[in-house]
Design a protein around this motif. Structure first.
Motif, PDB file in Angstrom:
ATOM      1  N   GLU A 189       0.852  -1.181   0.000  1.00  0.00           N
ATOM      2  CA  GLU A 189       0.000   0.000   0.000  1.00  0.00           C
ATOM      3  C   GLU A 189       0.890   1.234   0.000  1.00  0.00           C
ATOM      4  O   GLU A 189       1.989   1.208   0.543  1.00  0.00           O
ATOM      5  N   VAL A 190       0.384   2.319  -0.582  1.00  0.00           N
ATOM      6  CA  VAL A 190       1.083   3.591  -0.528  1.00  0.00           C
ATOM      7  C   VAL A 190       0.207   4.554   0.248  1.00  0.00           C
ATOM      8  O   VAL A 190      -0.953   4.760  -0.090  1.00  0.00           O
ATOM      9  N   GLU A 191       0.775   5.107   1.326  1.00  0.00           N
ATOM     10  CA  GLU A 191       0.088   6.124   2.119  1.00  0.00           C
ATOM     11  C   GLU A 191       0.552   7.476   1.609  1.00  0.00           C
ATOM     12  O   GLU A 191       1.743   7.809   1.670  1.00  0.00           O
ATOM     13  N   ILE A 192      -0.361   8.256   1.073  1.00  0.00           N
ATOM     14  CA  ILE A 192      -0.032   9.542   0.474  1.00  0.00           C
ATOM     15  C   ILE A 192      -0.260  10.656   1.488  1.00  0.00           C
ATOM     16  O   ILE A 192      -1.337  10.768   2.078  1.00  0.00           O
ATOM     17  N   PHE A 193       0.792  11.462   1.687  1.00  0.00           N
ATOM     18  CA  PHE A 193       0.727  12.599   2.601  1.00  0.00           C
ATOM     19  C   PHE A 193       1.045  13.869   1.824  1.00  0.00           C
ATOM     20  O   PHE A 193       1.747  13.836   0.817  1.00  0.00           O
ATOM     21  N   ASN A 194       0.548  14.989   2.317  1.00  0.00           N
ATOM     22  CA  ASN A 194       0.860  16.281   1.719  1.00  0.00           C
ATOM     23  C   ASN A 194       2.207  16.771   2.218  1.00  0.00           C
ATOM     24  O   ASN A 194       2.702  16.325   3.249  1.00  0.00           O
ATOM     25  N   GLU A 195       2.805  17.703   1.471  1.00  0.00           N
ATOM     26  CA  GLU A 195       4.066  18.297   1.902  1.00  0.00           C
ATOM     27  C   GLU A 195       3.874  18.899   3.286  1.00  0.00           C
ATOM     28  O   GLU A 195       2.790  19.360   3.602  1.00  0.00           O
ATOM     29  N   PRO A 196       4.836  18.878   4.121  1.00  0.00           N
ATOM     30  CA  PRO A 196       6.245  18.563   3.912  1.00  0.00           C
ATOM     31  C   PRO A 196       6.569  17.084   4.147  1.00  0.00           C
ATOM     32  O   PRO A 196       7.730  16.713   4.215  1.00  0.00           O
ATOM     33  N   TYR A 197       5.564  16.233   4.264  1.00  0.00           N
ATOM     34  CA  TYR A 197       5.799  14.829   4.581  1.00  0.00           C
ATOM     35  C   TYR A 197       5.930  13.991   3.314  1.00  0.00           C
ATOM     36  O   TYR A 197       5.297  14.249   2.306  1.00  0.00           O
ATOM     37  N   ASP A 198       6.764  12.961   3.405  1.00  0.00           N
ATOM     38  CA  ASP A 198       6.957  12.046   2.287  1.00  0.00           C
ATOM     39  C   ASP A 198       5.850  11.002   2.247  1.00  0.00           C
ATOM     40  O   ASP A 198       5.294  10.635   3.282  1.00  0.00           O
ATOM     41  N   ASN A 199       5.547  10.516   1.046  1.00  0.00           N
ATOM     42  CA  ASN A 199       4.646   9.379   0.911  1.00  0.00           C
ATOM     43  C   ASN A 199       5.378   8.133   1.400  1.00  0.00           C
ATOM     44  O   ASN A 199       6.589   8.022   1.276  1.00  0.00           O
ATOM     45  N   LEU A 200       4.633   7.209   1.978  1.00  0.00           N
ATOM     46  CA  LEU A 200       5.225   5.994   2.531  1.00  0.00           C
ATOM     47  C   LEU A 200       4.664   4.766   1.831  1.00  0.00           C
ATOM     48  O   LEU A 200       3.481   4.714   1.499  1.00  0.00           O
ATOM     49  N   CYS A 201       5.524   3.779   1.640  1.00  0.00           N
ATOM     50  CA  CYS A 201       5.093   2.479   1.136  1.00  0.00           C
ATOM     51  C   CYS A 201       5.035   1.530   2.320  1.00  0.00           C
ATOM     52  O   CYS A 201       5.975   1.459   3.111  1.00  0.00           O
ATOM     53  N   LEU A 202       3.951   0.837   2.435  1.00  0.00           N
ATOM     54  CA  LEU A 202       3.751  -0.125   3.513  1.00  0.00           C
ATOM     55  C   LEU A 202       3.651  -1.516   2.884  1.00  0.00           C
ATOM     56  O   LEU A 202       2.777  -1.777   2.065  1.00  0.00           O
ATOM     57  N   PHE A 203       4.583  -2.373   3.277  1.00  0.00           N
ATOM     58  CA  PHE A 203       4.631  -3.738   2.744  1.00  0.00           C
ATOM     59  C   PHE A 203       4.216  -4.712   3.844  1.00  0.00           C
ATOM     60  O   PHE A 203       4.799  -4.710   4.922  1.00  0.00           O
ATOM     61  N   GLU A 204       3.211  -5.515   3.555  1.00  0.00           N
ATOM     62  CA  GLU A 204       2.756  -6.539   4.492  1.00  0.00           C
ATOM     63  C   GLU A 204       3.429  -7.856   4.101  1.00  0.00           C
ATOM     64  O   GLU A 204       3.327  -8.300   2.957  1.00  0.00           O
ATOM     65  N   VAL A 205       4.138  -8.449   5.067  1.00  0.00           N
ATOM     66  CA  VAL A 205       4.927  -9.643   4.797  1.00  0.00           C
ATOM     67  C   VAL A 205       4.546 -10.738   5.795  1.00  0.00           C
ATOM     68  O   VAL A 205       4.424 -10.477   6.994  1.00  0.00           O
ATOM     69  N   GLU A 206       4.374 -11.940   5.296  1.00  0.00           N
ATOM     70  CA  GLU A 206       4.060 -13.072   6.167  1.00  0.00           C
ATOM     71  C   GLU A 206       5.262 -13.395   7.041  1.00  0.00           C
ATOM     72  O   GLU A 206       6.410 -13.188   6.651  1.00  0.00           O
ATOM     73  N   ARG A 207       4.990 -13.925   8.216  1.00  0.00           N
ATOM     74  CA  ARG A 207       6.066 -14.231   9.175  1.00  0.00           C
ATOM     75  C   ARG A 207       7.153 -15.122   8.579  1.00  0.00           C
ATOM     76  O   ARG A 207       8.331 -14.940   8.842  1.00  0.00           O
ATOM     77  N   ASP A 208       6.772 -16.076   7.762  1.00  0.00           N
ATOM     78  CA  ASP A 208       7.738 -17.008   7.168  1.00  0.00           C
ATOM     79  C   ASP A 208       8.708 -16.327   6.204  1.00  0.00           C
ATOM     80  O   ASP A 208       9.765 -16.870   5.900  1.00  0.00           O
ATOM     81  N   HIS A 209       8.340 -15.165   5.688  1.00  0.00           N
ATOM     82  CA  HIS A 209       9.170 -14.464   4.702  1.00  0.00           C
ATOM     83  C   HIS A 209       9.897 -13.256   5.297  1.00  0.00           C
ATOM     84  O   HIS A 209      10.518 -12.489   4.552  1.00  0.00           O
ATOM     85  N   TYR A 210       9.830 -13.114   6.605  1.00  0.00           N
ATOM     86  CA  TYR A 210      10.444 -11.961   7.284  1.00  0.00           C
ATOM     87  C   TYR A 210      11.932 -11.836   6.945  1.00  0.00           C
ATOM     88  O   TYR A 210      12.392 -10.777   6.519  1.00  0.00           O
ATOM     89  N   ARG A 211      12.697 -12.898   7.154  1.00  0.00           N
ATOM     90  CA  ARG A 211      14.156 -12.840   6.935  1.00  0.00           C
ATOM     91  C   ARG A 211      14.505 -12.499   5.492  1.00  0.00           C
ATOM     92  O   ARG A 211      15.395 -11.706   5.230  1.00  0.00           O
ATOM     93  N   GLN A 212      13.810 -13.108   4.555  1.00  0.00           N
ATOM     94  CA  GLN A 212      14.075 -12.839   3.143  1.00  0.00           C
ATOM     95  C   GLN A 212      13.810 -11.378   2.809  1.00  0.00           C
ATOM     96  O   GLN A 212      14.563 -10.756   2.052  1.00  0.00           O
ATOM     97  N   PHE A 213      12.741 -10.831   3.372  1.00  0.00           N
ATOM     98  CA  PHE A 213      12.386  -9.446   3.084  1.00  0.00           C
ATOM     99  C   PHE A 213      13.416  -8.494   3.691  1.00  0.00           C
ATOM    100  O   PHE A 213      13.859  -7.551   3.036  1.00  0.00           O
TER     101      PHE A 213
END
Length: 79
Positions: A27-51
């Motif tokens: 997901e991308v959380e869009i904010f107005n200036e002066p804040y940056d937009n953020l990407c939020l990645f949801e990862v399963e517990r089994d893939h934590y280390r790889q990510f």
């Protein structure tokens, strides 16, 4: 689940696509200036280390939590 937050401006298109393939949900959380937009990645517990390995190899700064942060929590983290 684990939730990784990365500033959108820190990502190239290639990095974004690579992380998107490894995440369950992006997901991308869009904010107005002066804040940056953020990407939020949801990862399963089994893939934590790889990510984490991918983020580290790409030299990206990130924050990780085990509960999905609210928009307000994301904003507070930028202040």
């Amino acid at each position: 689940m684990w939730y990784f937050t990365v500033r959108q401006n820190d990502l190239t298109n290639e990095q974004y696509q690579l992380l998107q393939k490894k995440a369950k949900l992006t997901e991308v959380e869009i904010f107005n200036e002066p804040y940056d937009n953020l990407c939020l990645f949801e990862v399963e517990r089994d893939h934590y280390r790889q990510f984490v390995d991918t983020l580290d190899l790409e030299g990206l700064s990130y924050e990780v939590v085990n509960e999905r942060p609210t928009r307000q929590q994301l904003l507070e983290g930028m202040r």
